[in-house]
Design a protein around this motif. Structure first.
Motif, PDB file in Angstrom:
ATOM      1  N   LEU A 155      29.913 -21.219  -0.415  1.00 64.03           N
ATOM      2  CA  LEU A 155      31.236 -21.607   0.071  1.00 64.03           C
ATOM      3  C   LEU A 155      31.672 -20.601   1.120  1.00 64.03           C
ATOM      4  O   LEU A 155      31.649 -19.388   0.868  1.00 64.03           O
ATOM      5  CB  LEU A 155      32.245 -21.635  -1.080  1.00 64.03           C
ATOM      6  N   PHE A 156      32.055 -21.110   2.289  1.00 65.78           N
ATOM      7  CA  PHE A 156      32.506 -20.253   3.382  1.00 65.78           C
ATOM      8  C   PHE A 156      33.901 -20.699   3.802  1.00 65.78           C
ATOM      9  O   PHE A 156      34.136 -21.880   4.028  1.00 65.78           O
ATOM     10  CB  PHE A 156      31.556 -20.370   4.587  1.00 65.78           C
ATOM     11  N   VAL A 157      34.813 -19.744   3.905  1.00 64.73           N
ATOM     12  CA  VAL A 157      36.178 -20.017   4.346  1.00 64.73           C
ATOM     13  C   VAL A 157      36.455 -19.130   5.546  1.00 64.73           C
ATOM     14  O   VAL A 157      36.235 -17.917   5.498  1.00 64.73           O
ATOM     15  CB  VAL A 157      37.206 -19.734   3.221  1.00 64.73           C
ATOM     16  N   ARG A 158      36.920 -19.760   6.627  1.00 61.25           N
ATOM     17  CA  ARG A 158      37.220 -18.975   7.827  1.00 61.25           C
ATOM     18  C   ARG A 158      38.530 -18.227   7.614  1.00 61.25           C
ATOM     19  O   ARG A 158      39.537 -18.800   7.244  1.00 61.25           O
ATOM     20  CB  ARG A 158      37.330 -19.875   9.051  1.00 61.25           C
ATOM     21  N   LYS A 159      38.484 -16.955   7.851  1.00 56.70           N
ATOM     22  CA  LYS A 159      39.656 -16.090   7.712  1.00 56.70           C
ATOM     23  C   LYS A 159      40.080 -15.606   9.087  1.00 56.70           C
ATOM     24  O   LYS A 159      39.257 -15.184   9.885  1.00 56.70           O
ATOM     25  CB  LYS A 159      39.356 -14.879   6.818  1.00 56.70           C
ATOM     26  N   LYS A 160      41.356 -15.676   9.348  1.00 56.06           N
ATOM     27  CA  LYS A 160      41.882 -15.164  10.610  1.00 56.06           C
ATOM     28  C   LYS A 160      41.889 -13.645  10.571  1.00 56.06           C
ATOM     29  O   LYS A 160      42.123 -13.041   9.543  1.00 56.06           O
ATOM     30  CB  LYS A 160      43.287 -15.696  10.837  1.00 56.06           C
ATOM     31  N   THR A 161      41.625 -13.069  11.720  1.00 60.85           N
ATOM     32  CA  THR A 161      41.632 -11.612  11.814  1.00 60.85           C
ATOM     33  C   THR A 161      42.649 -11.183  12.859  1.00 60.85           C
ATOM     34  O   THR A 161      43.085 -11.979  13.683  1.00 60.85           O
ATOM     35  CB  THR A 161      40.244 -11.061  12.211  1.00 60.85           C
ATOM     36  N   GLU A 200      42.618 -23.624   6.847  1.00 60.65           N
ATOM     37  CA  GLU A 200      41.471 -22.968   7.473  1.00 60.65           C
ATOM     38  C   GLU A 200      40.258 -23.882   7.370  1.00 60.65           C
ATOM     39  O   GLU A 200      40.254 -24.833   6.603  1.00 60.65           O
ATOM     40  CB  GLU A 200      41.151 -21.654   6.752  1.00 60.65           C
ATOM     41  N   SER A 201      39.246 -23.583   8.133  1.00 65.34           N
ATOM     42  CA  SER A 201      37.987 -24.313   8.067  1.00 65.34           C
ATOM     43  C   SER A 201      37.223 -23.886   6.815  1.00 65.34           C
ATOM     44  O   SER A 201      37.111 -22.693   6.534  1.00 65.34           O
ATOM     45  CB  SER A 201      37.170 -24.002   9.321  1.00 65.34           C
TER      46      SER A 201
END
Length: 145
Positions: free
Chosen positions: A72-78, A128-129
């Motif tokens: 499982l991959f979740v895009r996190k804003k930086t 998020e994606s």
């Protein structure tokens, strides 16, 4: 009505895509990852064109040889200037099943999937994606009237 799509055959299936369908629950049960979709899912064009008489849908992804294999991959804003789009963070579901409940808190939408031999990659969107990479030998779609 149940439909089963085998991912371990010589010819891979074309699995219907419930594009824009909202997933209201995700959970692990025995040898399956299960997506339970919203009620009245047939108002989406992608479902209406397949089955206009459907109220809801349950998708079950069966694990190969009963081995629990999900990435499982979740895009996190930086806040970094060079990473405006964000980076993906991988989650280990066997140690953090609570993440599945957290994903469905904000209108989690099914976008598309890519099928490979004993593999399916699913792209979802919420705030998020989100990407699921699942080793699976078959996918079961249960259409609820």
């Amino acid at each position: 009505m149940k439909e089963i799509y085998y991912l371990n055959q010589k010819q891979l299936p074309t699995i219907p895509v419930p594009h824009d369908g909202v997933i209201k629950e995700i959970h692990l049960e025995d040898d399956y990852l299960i997506f339970v979709f919203e009620d009245d899912i047939s108002y989406h064009d992608s479902i209406k064109s397949i089955r206009s008489d459907i109220r809801s849908l349950i998708m079950k992804f069966h694990f190969v040889d009963n081995i629990y294999d999900i990435n499982l991959f979740v895009r996190k804003k930086t806040n970094r200037v060079l990473h405006k789009a964000g980076v993906y963070k991988e989650y280990e579901l066997s140690q953090n099943k609570k993440i599945l409940t957290d994903l469905t808190k904000n209108n989690l939408e099914y976008l598309y999937h890519n099928v490979g031999y004993c593999s399916i990659i699913i792209k979802l969107w919420s705030y998020e994606s989100i990407i699921f990479d699942i080793t699976s030998d078959y996918v079961e779609l249960e259409w609820i009237e």
